[in-house]
Design a protein around this motif. Sequence first.
Motif, PDB file in Angstrom:
ATOM      1  N   PHE A 161       0.831  -1.205   0.000  1.00 13.54           N
ATOM      2  CA  PHE A 161       0.000   0.000   0.000  1.00 13.54           C
ATOM      3  C   PHE A 161       0.866   1.255   0.000  1.00 13.54           C
ATOM      4  N   MET A 162       1.859   1.289   0.888  1.00 11.77           N
ATOM      5  CA  MET A 162       2.740   2.462   0.996  1.00 11.77           C
ATOM      6  C   MET A 162       3.501   2.722  -0.300  1.00 11.77           C
ATOM      7  N   GLN A 163       3.995   1.636  -0.929  1.00 13.16           N
ATOM      8  CA  GLN A 163       4.869   1.758  -2.096  1.00 13.16           C
ATOM      9  C   GLN A 163       4.109   2.089  -3.380  1.00 13.16           C
ATOM     10  N   TRP A 164       2.966   1.437  -3.603  1.00 11.92           N
ATOM     11  CA  TRP A 164       2.312   1.547  -4.905  1.00 11.92           C
ATOM     12  C   TRP A 164       0.952   2.253  -4.891  1.00 11.92           C
ATOM     13  N   VAL A 165       0.208   2.155  -3.795  1.00 14.70           N
ATOM     14  CA  VAL A 165      -1.147   2.718  -3.780  1.00 14.70           C
ATOM     15  C   VAL A 165      -1.158   4.154  -3.257  1.00 14.70           C
ATOM     16  N   LYS A 166      -0.492   4.373  -2.138  1.00 13.68           N
ATOM     17  CA  LYS A 166      -0.546   5.683  -1.478  1.00 13.68           C
ATOM     18  C   LYS A 166      -0.071   6.843  -2.363  1.00 13.68           C
ATOM     19  N   PRO A 167       0.998   6.680  -3.174  1.00 11.24           N
ATOM     20  CA  PRO A 167       1.432   7.807  -4.022  1.00 11.24           C
ATOM     21  C   PRO A 167       0.320   8.359  -4.919  1.00 11.24           C
ATOM     22  N   PHE A 168      -0.543   7.482  -5.450  1.00  9.54           N
ATOM     23  CA  PHE A 168      -1.674   7.966  -6.260  1.00  9.54           C
ATOM     24  C   PHE A 168      -2.611   8.824  -5.410  1.00  9.54           C
ATOM     25  N   LEU A 169      -2.978   8.306  -4.242  1.00 10.16           N
ATOM     26  CA  LEU A 169      -3.929   9.013  -3.377  1.00 10.16           C
ATOM     27  C   LEU A 169      -3.330  10.333  -2.892  1.00 10.16           C
TER      28      LEU A 169
END
Length: 570
Positions: A161-169
């Motif tokens: 989540f931290m590496q791939w999902v959170k940057p979008f959000l």
Amino acid sequence: LQREVEELIELDYFKLIDQKIISGMVRAVEDRTLSAGDITLWCRQRRMTHWFNDYKHLYNAIEVASQFVTLLDTVQFNMPTATEALQSYTRHWFKLDQYYRQYIYALKVSGQNSLLNSLTEQIENLYTNRYLLPLNNEWQAQVDAMQQWHVPEVTPQTYFFMQWVKPFLSNKKKVFVIISDAFRFEAGEEMVSCIRKEDRFQAELDYQLSSLPSYTQLGMASLLPEAEQQAVLSFTDDNTATTFLDGQSTQGTINRDKLMKSALGKRAAAVQAKLLMEMTATESRALVKAHDVIYFYHNRIDHTGDKMQSEGEAFEATQKTFNDLMRLIKKLTNANASNILITADHGFIYQNSPLDESDFLSAEVGGEILYRDRRFLLGKSLSSGSGLKAFSADELKLSGDVGALIPKGIQRLRLKGSGSRFVHGGASLQEVVVPVIKINKKRQSDTSAVDVDILRSGSTVITSGQLAVTLYQADPVTEKVQPRHLRAGIYTEENQLISDLHNLLLDLTSDNPREREMKLRFLLTQEADAANEQEVILRLDEPVSGTNHFKEYKSLRYTLRRSFTSDFDF
């Protein structure tokens, strides 16, 4: 034998010719008398022939078997560090898993077990004894040396989540995550290639290290927001192997949806992929509009492989998963989603042939066993002999006092009423290297069909009952430069066909221009007699998308001037 196949490769009159060619190529792969390049070239040549569709799965099986054998002869399993092991696996070694899957799949759908029996035995033997065992025995030395389940420079699954999902959000962008159960790295690499072939789609492949044991409950929990926080994941204290995140059960979509909303608010959700596929276009657009992040759960491979009666269909399930995932991607992009991620909870080991007694571990285990599986045990104060590696909860970066025992290499633990060919839960590279695919849809078209030219062989006059020409494919086919389908024939000015008709697929991938030439031979029919002393047209037509019609792609004009006509009716 080679001479026999070479003499037949351009002939196309009877099914028996294909059978003879296939038998010859099977023996050539077994005996290593033809290179993988030759086999690929001959399989491509046969694609243009009349009976190819009846035998396409056999040709595919032969081609990938040849590639598998050739690659296996060149690999060496050197892994000075765990990091280098994962780098080598994700760059080169995974291809052997991929070729093996493609071979077994082609074997099963061809239904030709007898014809391929000897080759299949050889491939099975090489896959297990020259690849799977030595690879994971070398890797086990790295695992044995670990003080914690961790590989430097490789993202652990709990940081997904931290590496791939959170940057979008964080950048105020929506992102949609498809989690496909047991979708392993080699399948992810093939999926990326499939996605890139689609117009306006870009895809990048990365990987992460799955949590250990590599089973669904823990893998799914590790992908959730906040899983990276130090020791918030834990095993339940009973025999269900349920995983908890901060004291909350992560089992099932309803619980995961609650955890998503708890961490990120009401614009986050967890949804079954099946539900999305059953939605109308209006409903899916509304779902995408109402959320900033959704985890979609897809389960075909694990659902098939984990059952004793269907574990042998694991590779057919993988093939169907490619189609499922493409449909999900298109469903989401049609609903205005532009950023999509695909990942998995874990991978798996699959061997198509029955296992030997030596593949099973009979180990005496001390301590309190809470849960048994084919590739791991959960419990408290666990201890065992040399055949298993013990990890405490702390070493697995989990809270609580429930640890795990993992069989070394690819060995299995016996489990009553369970299959043994499809397994996961252990620490093999096939189980713990998990793909992460990043997909983006562009506004502009970015694919084109490859250009094809007709090379005239000098004369513009046809003086006999046949014409030989060469087609030249201008560039190699890549993911964005796509194959071109053509229909080739000789016609009169009145559009009457006066030769046999060739259906062609120009999909050659070689960088060598000489290997992108395709020789064709046209046989004139009796109708050609009436066109003697007239101009005729060699025409390449291509299909009009979405219709049964064809349009002219390229043509060359010839004069038909034969001194005698044929009495034979071809």
